[in-house]
Design a protein around this motif. Structure first.
Motif, PDB file in Angstrom:
ATOM      1  N   ALA A 142       0.061  -3.242  -7.176  1.00  0.00           N
ATOM      2  CA  ALA A 142      -0.038  -4.091  -5.768  1.00  0.00           C
ATOM      3  C   ALA A 142      -0.754  -3.072  -4.888  1.00  0.00           C
ATOM      4  O   ALA A 142      -1.450  -3.502  -3.839  1.00  0.00           O
ATOM      5  CB  ALA A 142       1.299  -4.381  -5.121  1.00  0.00           C
ATOM      6  N   GLY A 143      -0.553  -1.681  -4.947  1.00  0.00           N
ATOM      7  CA  GLY A 143      -1.212  -0.790  -4.159  1.00  0.00           C
ATOM      8  C   GLY A 143      -2.795  -1.021  -4.386  1.00  0.00           C
ATOM      9  O   GLY A 143      -3.431  -0.573  -3.413  1.00  0.00           O
ATOM     10  N   LEU A 144      -3.210  -1.115  -5.642  1.00  0.00           N
ATOM     11  CA  LEU A 144      -4.465  -0.968  -5.859  1.00  0.00           C
ATOM     12  C   LEU A 144      -5.276  -2.168  -5.183  1.00  0.00           C
ATOM     13  O   LEU A 144      -6.391  -2.323  -4.633  1.00  0.00           O
ATOM     14  CB  LEU A 144      -4.733  -1.417  -7.470  1.00  0.00           C
ATOM     15  N   LEU A 145      -4.499  -3.404  -5.173  1.00  0.00           N
ATOM     16  CA  LEU A 145      -5.130  -4.664  -4.436  1.00  0.00           C
ATOM     17  C   LEU A 145      -5.219  -4.456  -3.058  1.00  0.00           C
ATOM     18  O   LEU A 145      -6.046  -4.645  -2.178  1.00  0.00           O
ATOM     19  CB  LEU A 145      -4.168  -5.993  -4.793  1.00  0.00           C
ATOM     20  N   ALA A 146      -4.018  -3.682  -2.323  1.00  0.00           N
ATOM     21  CA  ALA A 146      -4.109  -3.590  -1.039  1.00  0.00           C
ATOM     22  C   ALA A 146      -5.086  -2.552  -0.518  1.00  0.00           C
ATOM     23  O   ALA A 146      -5.753  -2.856   0.475  1.00  0.00           O
ATOM     24  CB  ALA A 146      -2.632  -2.811  -0.548  1.00  0.00           C
ATOM     25  N   PHE A 147      -5.153  -1.412  -1.330  1.00  0.00           N
ATOM     26  CA  PHE A 147      -6.337  -0.746  -0.611  1.00  0.00           C
ATOM     27  C   PHE A 147      -7.866  -0.951  -1.124  1.00  0.00           C
ATOM     28  O   PHE A 147      -8.650  -0.631  -0.405  1.00  0.00           O
ATOM     29  CB  PHE A 147      -5.957   0.871  -1.435  1.00  0.00           C
ATOM     30  N   GLN A 148      -7.972  -1.932  -2.181  1.00  0.00           N
ATOM     31  CA  GLN A 148      -9.201  -2.636  -2.501  1.00  0.00           C
ATOM     32  C   GLN A 148      -9.526  -3.405  -1.290  1.00  0.00           C
ATOM     33  O   GLN A 148     -10.725  -3.285  -0.723  1.00  0.00           O
ATOM     34  CB  GLN A 148      -9.063  -3.256  -3.664  1.00  0.00           C
ATOM     35  N   ASN A 149      -8.708  -4.256  -0.815  1.00  0.00           N
ATOM     36  CA  ASN A 149      -8.772  -4.945   0.624  1.00  0.00           C
ATOM     37  C   ASN A 149      -9.265  -4.121   1.739  1.00  0.00           C
ATOM     38  O   ASN A 149     -10.233  -4.149   2.350  1.00  0.00           O
ATOM     39  CB  ASN A 149      -7.651  -5.890   0.918  1.00  0.00           C
ATOM     40  N   ALA A 168       0.954  -1.351   0.081  1.00  0.00           N
ATOM     41  CA  ALA A 168       0.066  -0.024   0.029  1.00  0.00           C
ATOM     42  C   ALA A 168       0.945   1.454   0.026  1.00  0.00           C
ATOM     43  O   ALA A 168       0.648   2.291  -0.712  1.00  0.00           O
ATOM     44  CB  ALA A 168      -1.117  -0.023   1.348  1.00  0.00           C
ATOM     45  N   ALA A 169       2.009   1.290   0.778  1.00  0.00           N
ATOM     46  CA  ALA A 169       3.039   2.374   0.657  1.00  0.00           C
ATOM     47  C   ALA A 169       3.600   2.398  -0.465  1.00  0.00           C
ATOM     48  O   ALA A 169       3.995   3.677  -0.713  1.00  0.00           O
ATOM     49  CB  ALA A 169       3.919   2.052   1.942  1.00  0.00           C
TER      50      ALA A 169
END
Length: 513
Positions: free
Chosen positions: A330-337, A39-40
């Motif tokens: 990877a950030g998209l997937l993390a913030f989607q979660n 996310a970072a």
């Protein structure tokens, strides 16, 4: 145990059906860290924010600004981790603020948190689309508009978020590992070679007198504002508490590990970049390297890529240009979660429609993920129809908004920790009073710096204002975005009060899980 007013006993958490319960025991400490560091997006921060912090901020001392913010967030993590021993809830900020300050501000903080995660998700979609469109066309001859790539990523991320959480963690682990290794490789090679023309000048980058030169209203404030913006996402460790194998142990360790890793990575890599180009004339050199047709910082990624090419090889610069795309994904997937779990938590609490608390057969918050995808799709399509720029508008506007929103909630959490543990009579003064108080002061300063330099972060400066020389000076849109988190908090608090008057037992009981 009582609520903040001491009037109402917290009732036991309601019995949840299998369709309302997240899959427990799926994540370990490493899995949580993967989500948080992804996310970072450190590679994105190094290619985007760090050059700006150097040129417009405190020059060679930009690495020290990142380290200083990292230390503030480590102190914040002390109280945050102490609260995680008492509450293991997927709506972490909601539960923490609710336990300390009451249901109403807890709901308000949840609304602001959800705003932040949706905003940063949208910002990354814009940046991902723009970078992917340019990269694939230049390198592979594949021509697709930014929104085409954004919608493709949207579809994949939406599908992955419906799978078991550990599947996403494994994918992020691979992507994050490549990203971190590439940054460390550059840093190690530069530092072991003794830097560039001016050698390794530790004091130039990390002496407090250099870090805070120019003051909070000047160059130091600019660098610190961009540093705060680069850490967004670290606080998501507690969101996965209900899906970890041992939340009371895993969440604190993962929080400290994630913040430390991000801080060290930013500090060491940015110091290596400063050393490679020369600390004595770093502002001029970074401005020159990043310029396109005489415009400094038009291509900030060129700074890291040029250092990688000079000190390691052309192959690493090429690899990094592709890893930026994977880092954004990877950030998209993390913030989607993150967003989907906030929708789930608010649905389970009865604040939002209860249908949002349903999970699928894999234990993923399916309806929360669908809600997240619907919102992000609607906004992406709105920006397409209105012909807005994916970077200058979608990315800059929403990323700055998200940073301010998250820092605001972190201030509330720090205050809530103090209030909660004082009420409980806890005598661990460092964990429950001193550290949270220091964090509250540091984060309040951070919120001010982000708001004061919002024009630089979001590109929403009023006509005739020089954002590098004047704080605030925002356009009408800029003021709207700055005030949005505070307005959302007020609305959420009002909703919490209305729900409280209606004796929404779910909202109360959810805080004890």
């Amino acid at each position: 145990m009582t609520t903040d007013q001491g009037n109402s006993a917290l009732s036991p958490a309601p019995e949840l059906t299998a369709e309302e319960t997240l899959a427990a025991g799926r994540l370990g400490i490493a899995g949580i860290v993967f989500f948080v560091v992804a996310a970072a997006a450190p590679l994105v921060g190094m290619t985007g924010a760090v050059p700006v912090a150097i040129v417009l901020g405190n020059g060679a001392a930009a690495p020290g600004a990142y380290l200083a913010v990292g230390l503030v967030l480590l102190v914040f993590s002390v109280g945050y981790s102490a609260m995680s021993h008492r509450v293991s809830n997927t709506g972490a900020f909601f539960a923490y603020v609710g336990r300390g300050l009451g249901i109403a501000p807890g709901v308000g903080s949840a609304f602001v948190s959800l705003l932040a995660y949706l905003a940063i998700q949208l910002a990354i979609f814009g940046f991902f689309g723009a970078i992917a469109s340019a990269q694939f066309e230049a390198e592979l001859g594949i021509s697709l508009s930014w929104w085409g790539w954004a919608l493709l990523a949207w579809a994949i991320v939406s599908a992955l978020s419906l799978l078991q959480v550990d599947i996403g963690a494994k994918l992020l682990g691979v992507l994050m590992g490549l990203e971190v290794l590439s940054l460390l490789l550059v840093a190690v090679v530069v530092l072991f070679q003794g830097g560039g023309p001016d050698g390794l000048d530790f004091a130039a980058s990390f002496a407090p007198s250099n870090i805070f030169a120019g003051g909070f209203a000047g160059s130091a404030g600019i660098a610190l504002a961009f540093a705060f913006a680069s850490y967004i996402g670290f606080e998501a460790t507690a969101i996965y508490a209900e899906e970890t194998k041992d939340p009371k142990r895993s969440v604190p360790i993962a929080t400290y590990a994630a913040v430390t890793l991000i801080a060290v990575l930013f500090a060491i890599t940015s110091w290596a970049v400063v050393s490679a180009v020369g600390s004595d004339h770093v502002v001029e050199r970074v401005a020159e390297i990043s310029a396109i047709e005489g415009t400094p910082l038009a291509d900030p990624a060129a700074v890291l890529f040029s250092v990688a090419e000079e000190y390691v090889g052309h192959w690493l610069a090429v690899l990094m240009s592709w890893l930026v795309i994977s880092s954004l994904f990877a950030g998209l997937l993390a913030f989607q979660n993150s967003a989907s779990r906030y929708f789930y938590s608010l649905g389970r609490a009865g604040v939002l429609p209860r249908a949002l608390d349903h999970v699928n057969g894999r234990g993923a918050p399916a309806m929360g993920s669908v809600a997240t995808s619907v919102v992000t799709l609607a906004v992406i399509l709105l920006f397409v129809v209105t012909d807005k720029d994916p970077v200058l508008n979608l990315f800059y506007w929403f990323s700055a908004l998200a940073v301010l929103a998250i820092v605001l909630v972190e201030v509330l959490v720090s205050i809530a920790v103090i209030v909660y543990f004082r009420r409980e009579g806890d005598r661990r003064y460092w964990n429950t009073v001193i550290a949270p108080a220091i964090a509250a002061v540091g984060l309040t300063l951070g919120a001010y710096l982000v708001a004061a330099r919002f024009g630089l972060l979001a590109g929403t400066v009023a006509d005739g204002v020089d954002p590098t020389a004047q704080t605030f000076g925002l356009s009408a849109l800029g003021w709207t975005l700055v005030l949005a988190p505070f307005a959302v908090f007020a609305v959420g608090t009002l909703v919490g009060k209305v729900r409280r008057k209606e004796e929404n037992e779910d909202a109360v009981a959810d805080l004890v899980t």
